[in-house]
Design a protein around this motif. Structure first.
Motif, short mmCIF file in Angstrom:
data_model
loop_
_atom_site.label_atom_id
_atom_site.label_comp_id
_atom_site.label_asym_id
_atom_site.label_seq_id
_atom_site.Cartn_x
_atom_site.Cartn_y
_atom_site.Cartn_z
N THR A 50 0.96 -1.17 -0.23
CA THR A 50 0.29 0.14 -0.08
C THR A 50 0.89 1.42 0.20
OG1 THR A 50 -1.57 -1.32 1.36
CG2 THR A 50 -1.55 0.92 1.52
N ILE A 51 0.34 2.07 -0.92
CA ILE A 51 1.37 3.27 -0.85
C ILE A 51 0.75 4.17 -1.15
CG2 ILE A 51 2.49 5.05 -2.69
CD1 ILE A 51 2.85 2.25 -4.28
N ALA A 52 0.83 5.13 0.09
CA ALA A 52 0.53 6.53 0.46
C ALA A 52 0.69 7.99 -0.14
CB ALA A 52 0.19 7.17 1.41
N ILE A 53 -0.28 8.66 -1.21
CA ILE A 53 0.57 9.54 -1.79
C ILE A 53 -0.68 11.22 -1.12
CG2 ILE A 53 0.81 10.99 -4.19
CD1 ILE A 53 0.27 8.32 -5.78
N VAL A 54 0.53 11.62 -0.35
CA VAL A 54 0.29 13.08 0.38
C VAL A 54 0.70 14.30 -1.07
CG1 VAL A 54 0.23 14.23 2.18
CG2 VAL A 54 0.87 11.79 2.43
N ASP A 55 -0.21 14.24 -1.62
CA ASP A 55 -0.16 15.81 -2.51
C ASP A 55 -1.40 17.03 -2.20
OD1 ASP A 55 0.82 17.35 -4.64
OD2 ASP A 55 2.66 16.41 -5.01
N ASP A 56 -1.18 18.29 -3.05
CA ASP A 56 -2.36 18.72 -3.46
C ASP A 56 -2.28 19.15 -4.77
OD1 ASP A 56 0.25 20.27 -3.54
OD2 ASP A 56 -1.15 22.74 -3.31
N GLU A 57 -1.90 18.49 -5.42
CA GLU A 57 -2.14 18.06 -7.18
C GLU A 57 -1.53 16.67 -7.47
OE1 GLU A 57 0.66 22.37 -7.84
OE2 GLU A 57 2.19 20.42 -7.62
N LEU A 58 -2.63 16.23 -6.87
CA LEU A 58 -2.41 14.76 -7.29
C LEU A 58 -2.86 14.30 -8.76
CD1 LEU A 58 -5.10 13.31 -4.73
CD2 LEU A 58 -2.55 13.37 -4.40
N ASP A 59 -2.49 15.53 -9.53
CA ASP A 59 -3.25 14.43 -11.08
C ASP A 59 -1.37 15.23 -12.05
OD1 ASP A 59 -2.27 17.27 -10.56
OD2 ASP A 59 -3.09 18.42 -12.54
N SER A 60 -0.47 14.70 -11.38
CA SER A 60 1.42 14.88 -11.22
C SER A 60 1.37 13.49 -11.28
CB SER A 60 1.95 15.40 -9.96
OG SER A 60 1.22 17.62 -10.18
N TYR A 61 0.52 12.67 -11.00
CA TYR A 61 1.04 11.13 -10.26
C TYR A 61 0.49 9.93 -11.28
CZ TYR A 61 3.04 13.03 -5.64
OH TYR A 61 3.26 13.62 -4.85
N PRO A 62 1.38 9.81 -11.77
CA PRO A 62 0.22 8.30 -12.96
C PRO A 62 -0.35 7.65 -12.06
CG PRO A 62 2.57 8.07 -12.74
CD PRO A 62 2.51 9.05 -11.45
N ILE A 63 -1.14 7.72 -11.07
CA ILE A 63 -1.60 6.49 -10.17
C ILE A 63 -2.14 5.46 -10.93
CG2 ILE A 63 -3.81 6.66 -8.07
CD1 ILE A 63 -3.27 9.22 -8.25
N SER A 64 -2.88 5.54 -11.64
CA SER A 64 -3.39 4.28 -12.36
C SER A 64 -2.96 3.25 -12.71
CB SER A 64 -4.09 4.73 -13.59
OG SER A 64 -5.93 5.46 -13.55
N TYR A 65 -1.46 3.82 -13.64
CA TYR A 65 -0.64 3.38 -13.32
C TYR A 65 0.68 2.27 -12.28
CZ TYR A 65 4.50 1.77 -15.14
OH TYR A 65 5.45 1.28 -15.47
N ILE A 66 0.58 3.45 -11.79
CA ILE A 66 0.63 2.77 -10.66
C ILE A 66 0.04 1.40 -9.89
CG2 ILE A 66 1.96 3.18 -7.70
CD1 ILE A 66 2.49 6.57 -8.41
N GLN A 67 -1.88 1.59 -9.36
CA GLN A 67 -2.61 0.37 -9.08
C GLN A 67 -2.05 -0.54 -10.33
OE1 GLN A 67 -5.33 3.37 -9.36
NE2 GLN A 67 -5.49 3.08 -7.35
N ASN A 68 -2.22 -0.61 -11.81
CA ASN A 68 -1.41 -1.53 -12.63
C ASN A 68 -0.81 -1.90 -12.44
OD1 ASN A 68 -4.39 -0.85 -14.39
ND2 ASN A 68 -3.27 0.30 -15.14
N LEU A 69 0.38 -1.72 -11.85
CA LEU A 69 1.38 -2.54 -11.94
C LEU A 69 1.49 -3.35 -10.48
CD1 LEU A 69 4.60 0.30 -11.30
CD2 LEU A 69 3.82 -1.40 -13.13
N GLY A 70 0.24 -3.52 -9.20
CA GLY A 70 -0.11 -4.39 -8.53
C GLY A 70 -0.05 -3.76 -7.33
N TYR A 71 0.40 -2.23 -6.83
CA TYR A 71 0.15 -1.33 -5.94
C TYR A 71 -1.27 -1.31 -5.49
CZ TYR A 71 4.83 -1.85 -6.49
OH TYR A 71 6.05 -2.03 -7.15
N ARG A 72 -1.73 -1.12 -4.25
CA ARG A 72 -2.68 0.34 -3.49
C ARG A 72 -2.62 1.07 -3.06
NH1 ARG A 72 -5.76 -4.04 0.43
NH2 ARG A 72 -6.27 -5.36 0.09
N VAL A 73 -2.89 1.93 -3.36
CA VAL A 73 -2.50 3.38 -3.60
C VAL A 73 -3.65 3.84 -2.23
CG1 VAL A 73 -2.73 6.04 -4.60
CG2 VAL A 73 -2.17 3.59 -5.85
N LYS A 74 -3.75 4.96 -1.43
CA LYS A 74 -4.21 6.10 -1.04
C LYS A 74 -3.78 7.07 -1.19
CE LYS A 74 -6.76 6.35 3.23
NZ LYS A 74 -6.67 5.12 4.39
#
Length: 241
Positions: A50-74
């Motif tokens: 599980t990965i926690a991303i703390v940022d007010d600019e979440l669109d700067s992260y490839p969140i869907s890509y990270i999830q497709n790698l098999g990681y949970r994202v919060k």
């Protein structure tokens, strides 16, 4: 016959002295031995990362890509210092150094890294910034495990997450490296078994870290720090899986 009786009596006395002098765990270790790798595999720890991303600019992260790698994202667009313990329970934290901590928008993120590390020293934390890292915050950045600038591309994040996962989260890999460290020591098999067994006792909370350190300093003087580092990562993994 009388001589045989005398010899057996002396042997019995010597064994009694040995059993009295040697710690019970070393006697058990001699007859019942388990490698650290086997012990870790037997725990069947969760593979959910599980990965926690703390940022007010979440669109700067490839969140869907990270999830497709098999990681949970919060995700967290903003947090409070009081949430440090909650964040520390994740397997990896990506934390913007500015604009995310309600109590201190300017430097709160950097300060939060240090707070999280005080709670759980071995949780991997990546400091994130959209610009240069301010030198006055270097004391806070020294405690993080890596840093990255936005926007974050897929290749870079995959590389960083993969490396940190291997070193902090992949318990089987860590245990294998630990076993290799023990096997490379220029000591006898019995002493290697004692080290492995004491490590397992420590991982099972049956002895304190100081007792393990004494054993390592006695038998593994050249690799004590390397072994302790890996053991503590396994300990953290067992406590937070």
């Amino acid at each position: 016959m009388q001589n045989i009786g005398i010899i057996l009596s002396i042997a019995g006395l010597a064994l009694s002295v040995l059993l009295w002098a040697v710690k019970p765990e070393f006697i058990v270790n001699f007859f019942k031995f388990q490698k650290v790798t086997n012990f870790i595999r037997s725990k069947n720890l969760s593979n959910n990362f599980t990965i926690a991303i703390v940022d007010d600019e979440l669109d700067s992260y490839p969140i869907s890509y990270i999830q497709n790698l098999g990681y949970r994202v919060k995700t967290f667009e903003s947090v409070s210092f009081s949430q440090a313990e909650e964040l520390s329970k994740h397997d990896l934290i990506l934390l913007d150094v500015k604009g995310v901590v309600k109590e201190d928008l300017e430097e709160g993120g950097a300060k939060l890294i240090k707070i999280i590390k005080n709670i759980r020293p071995l949780v991997p934390v990546i400091a994130v910034s959209s610009g240069y890292f301010h030198t006055e915050l270097n004391d806070y950045f020294r405690t993080c495990d890596d840093n990255i600038k936005k926007p974050i591309d897929e290749y870079k994040i995959r590389e960083i997450i993969g490396e940190l996962k291997l070193n902090f989260y992949d318990e089987n890999n860590i245990a294998e490296l630990l076993n290799n460290d023990i096997e490379s020591l220029q000591i006898g098999k019995r002493k290697k078994k004692s080290i492995s067994s004491m490590i397992i006792y420590y991982l099972k909370n049956e002895i304190e870290s100081q007792e393990l350190k004494i054993t390592l300093h006695k038998f593994a003087t050249t690799k004590t720090d390397d072994i302790l580092n890996k053991v503590n990562r396994l300990k953290d993994r067992l406590n937070n899986a």
